[in-house]
Motif scaffolding. Structure first.
Motif, PDB file in Angstrom:
ATOM      1  N   TYR A 150      20.818  -1.405  -3.376  1.00 23.25           N
ATOM      2  CA  TYR A 150      20.041  -2.267  -2.665  1.00 23.25           C
ATOM      3  C   TYR A 150      20.378  -3.951  -2.556  1.00 23.25           C
ATOM      4  O   TYR A 150      19.881  -4.499  -1.594  1.00 23.25           O
ATOM      5  N   GLU A 163       2.649  -7.544  -2.766  1.00 26.50           N
ATOM      6  CA  GLU A 163       1.515  -7.224  -1.949  1.00 26.50           C
ATOM      7  C   GLU A 163       1.880  -6.199  -0.836  1.00 26.50           C
ATOM      8  O   GLU A 163       2.695  -6.441  -0.287  1.00 26.50           O
ATOM      9  N   ALA A 164       1.017  -5.382  -0.448  1.00 25.51           N
ATOM     10  CA  ALA A 164       0.973  -4.509   0.719  1.00 25.51           C
ATOM     11  C   ALA A 164       0.606  -5.189   2.055  1.00 25.51           C
ATOM     12  O   ALA A 164      -0.297  -6.126   1.984  1.00 25.51           O
ATOM     13  N   LEU A 165       1.034  -5.022   3.023  1.00 28.27           N
ATOM     14  CA  LEU A 165       0.686  -5.528   4.326  1.00 28.27           C
ATOM     15  C   LEU A 165      -0.914  -5.697   4.702  1.00 28.27           C
ATOM     16  O   LEU A 165      -1.184  -6.812   4.721  1.00 28.27           O
ATOM     17  N   SER A 178       4.039  -0.200   3.826  1.00 38.21           N
ATOM     18  CA  SER A 178       4.313  -1.234   2.642  1.00 38.21           C
ATOM     19  C   SER A 178       3.910  -0.995   1.424  1.00 38.21           C
ATOM     20  O   SER A 178       3.601  -1.931   0.746  1.00 38.21           O
ATOM     21  N   LYS A 179       3.246   0.239   0.976  1.00 41.47           N
ATOM     22  CA  LYS A 179       2.864   0.266  -0.359  1.00 41.47           C
ATOM     23  C   LYS A 179       3.840  -0.178  -1.313  1.00 41.47           C
ATOM     24  O   LYS A 179       4.973   0.177  -1.147  1.00 41.47           O
ATOM     25  N   ILE A 180       3.284  -0.857  -2.316  1.00 36.99           N
ATOM     26  CA  ILE A 180       4.234  -1.464  -3.263  1.00 36.99           C
ATOM     27  C   ILE A 180       5.539  -0.317  -3.945  1.00 36.99           C
ATOM     28  O   ILE A 180       6.465  -0.970  -4.063  1.00 36.99           O
ATOM     29  N   ASP A 219       8.810   3.210  -2.567  1.00 40.23           N
ATOM     30  CA  ASP A 219      10.362   3.661  -2.798  1.00 40.23           C
ATOM     31  C   ASP A 219      10.348   3.201  -4.231  1.00 40.23           C
ATOM     32  O   ASP A 219      10.490   1.885  -4.628  1.00 40.23           O
ATOM     33  N   ARG A 221      11.139  -2.477  -4.384  1.00 41.53           N
ATOM     34  CA  ARG A 221      10.269  -2.879  -3.572  1.00 41.53           C
ATOM     35  C   ARG A 221      10.876  -2.960  -2.149  1.00 41.53           C
ATOM     36  O   ARG A 221      11.558  -3.647  -1.858  1.00 41.53           O
ATOM     37  N   LEU A 259       9.855  -2.267   2.394  1.00 42.55           N
ATOM     38  CA  LEU A 259       9.042  -2.142   3.579  1.00 42.55           C
ATOM     39  C   LEU A 259       9.687  -1.373   4.180  1.00 42.55           C
ATOM     40  O   LEU A 259      11.099  -1.366   4.417  1.00 42.55           O
TER      41      LEU A 259
END
Lengths: 229, 229
Positions: free
Chosen positions: A5, A54-56, B82-84, B87, B91, B93
């Motif tokens: 990543y 944080e999530a959106l 976008s859940k934390i 993946d 992290r 998105l």
DNA sequence: TCAAAAGTGTTCACCGTACACCCATGG
DNA sequence: CCATGGGTGTACGGTGAACACTTTTGA
């Protein structure tokens, strides 16, 4: 093999909010005057940056709470904007959300603190970046959603008159509706509670107040009912 | 004062594609078997990461081209997830797109290279991360879009029979349609060209081929016509 | 008593839906 | 000649749209 990543680019992600309100006659949006460069002094949506943890949805709520003092409002993610040069300061993406709030709940003091102002959607000033596009997308989505789900009530006080409800839908859909047809249709849905109370502020006769019956609505949903305006 | 962008967090942004195709009977999606950790060996949507110099639409097209060898297809941005911990590796998105392709155009060799396979949407395996949610959102959006805009043709060959078109809509909407009503409605729209040619592969009598008349459609659009199925 | 908004039903046109039979052809 | 899918029209009910007058009451 594990995917690396670390070799991928990371980006700045903003969240911008289109905040709708209704003032008995017109659909309005809340805008702020920017007090920093670039584009200082111009009108803009409220926004902020997504944080790592944080999530959106949480970011959108944080931004809204910060600016309006309101929590627990109806919000929906709208679209993500990514043109390379949309923000001249720096490559930034933005995820737009729209929110529906009851204007009366809104903390007036915060308006002054952030130089925020309500504008009728038809008379709003031109906005920075791609914010105008966001607003028009939000209006389209709101139109669709409001004729498909009972979200209009989010913009009205708990108790409202039929006339207020009609004016609201007229404002959202931007077209005149027939009083009798509108009331027949709403009554046909059978998701309102008619109160004994009257609102006497708008006429000598006074008009009955109604409330949205959330429980009845969700029961009907489970039985295959679908809201259509 | 200039805003200090540098103090804000940056995030990894993936783009995942739900690729729809139609094989004369069923609506299908193209999935790949992941060959790297995490979740190696499981089925997944195709995806990749957004690059710094790239808009989201471009990234989605790049990913699609890379995996299917097809360019210039109908695509629409769907939603951003976008859940934390969506993946577990990092992290991340993800912005989901869906695409409509003509299965016949699709390069079979690439399927082998990426261990990709077409699955009927009703029989698709469970996917990694939140990809199942993406797929079901995509199907909903496709249903809405296909009954509002003439995008169904993106899934059919240039020339098609009425029967094929009907089967396509039956697959998208997941309901049986009446042959006569369907044809009446389509003919009522007046946006197809009936060819002299017949397709004899499906019956002894043969059935007439049609094409979508894009020009006629956009003319009608300008005159306030709206597609409704 | 009058001005101003509230409340209330009916009619008609159109659209969506249900439905069944003949046609053409290749084998 | 027959089996298979292709092609075609009508009748009915329900929904959406147009439309006008009476009621209430505070000033």
């Amino acid at each position: 093999m594990i995917y690396n990543y670390e070799s991928e680019d990371k980006v700045l992600l903003a969240v911008d909010c289109i905040i709708f309100g209704f003032d008995a006659e017109e659909l309005k949006i809340l805008l702020i005057k920017r007090d920093f460069e670039p584009e200082k002094g111009k009108w803009s949506l409220m926004g902020g940056f997504l944080k790592n943890h944080e999530a959106l949805d949480d970011a959108a709520n944080r931004i809204l709470l910060h600016l309006t003092g309101i929590n627990n409002v109806y919000m929906e993610q709208l679209y993500s904007f990514s043109k390379i040069d949309r923000d001249p300061g720096q490559r930034t993406l933005s995820v737009a959300y729209y929110a529906l709030i009851k204007i009366e709940d809104h903390n007036e003091e915060l308006n002054q603190q952030y130089a925020a102002e309500w504008f009728s959607v038809s008379e709003a000033p031109s906005l920075i970046f791609d914010h105008n596009i966001m607003v028009s997308r939000a209006i389209n989505r709101l139109r669709y959603r409001a004729s498909t789900e009972p979200i209009g009530f989010e913009l009205l006080p708990k108790k409202f008159t039929m006339r207020q409800l009609q004016k609201l839908y007229e404002a959202i859909l931007d077209e005149k509706l027939d009083k009798r047809n509108f009331i027949n249709k709403i009554n046909g849905l059978d998701i309102l509670i008619k109160l004994d109370e009257k609102d006497k502020s708008s006429s000598r006769k006074g008009s009955f107040l109604y409330m949205f019956d959330e429980e009845k609505y969700s029961n009907k949903l489970e039985q295959g009912f679908s809201f259509k305006l």
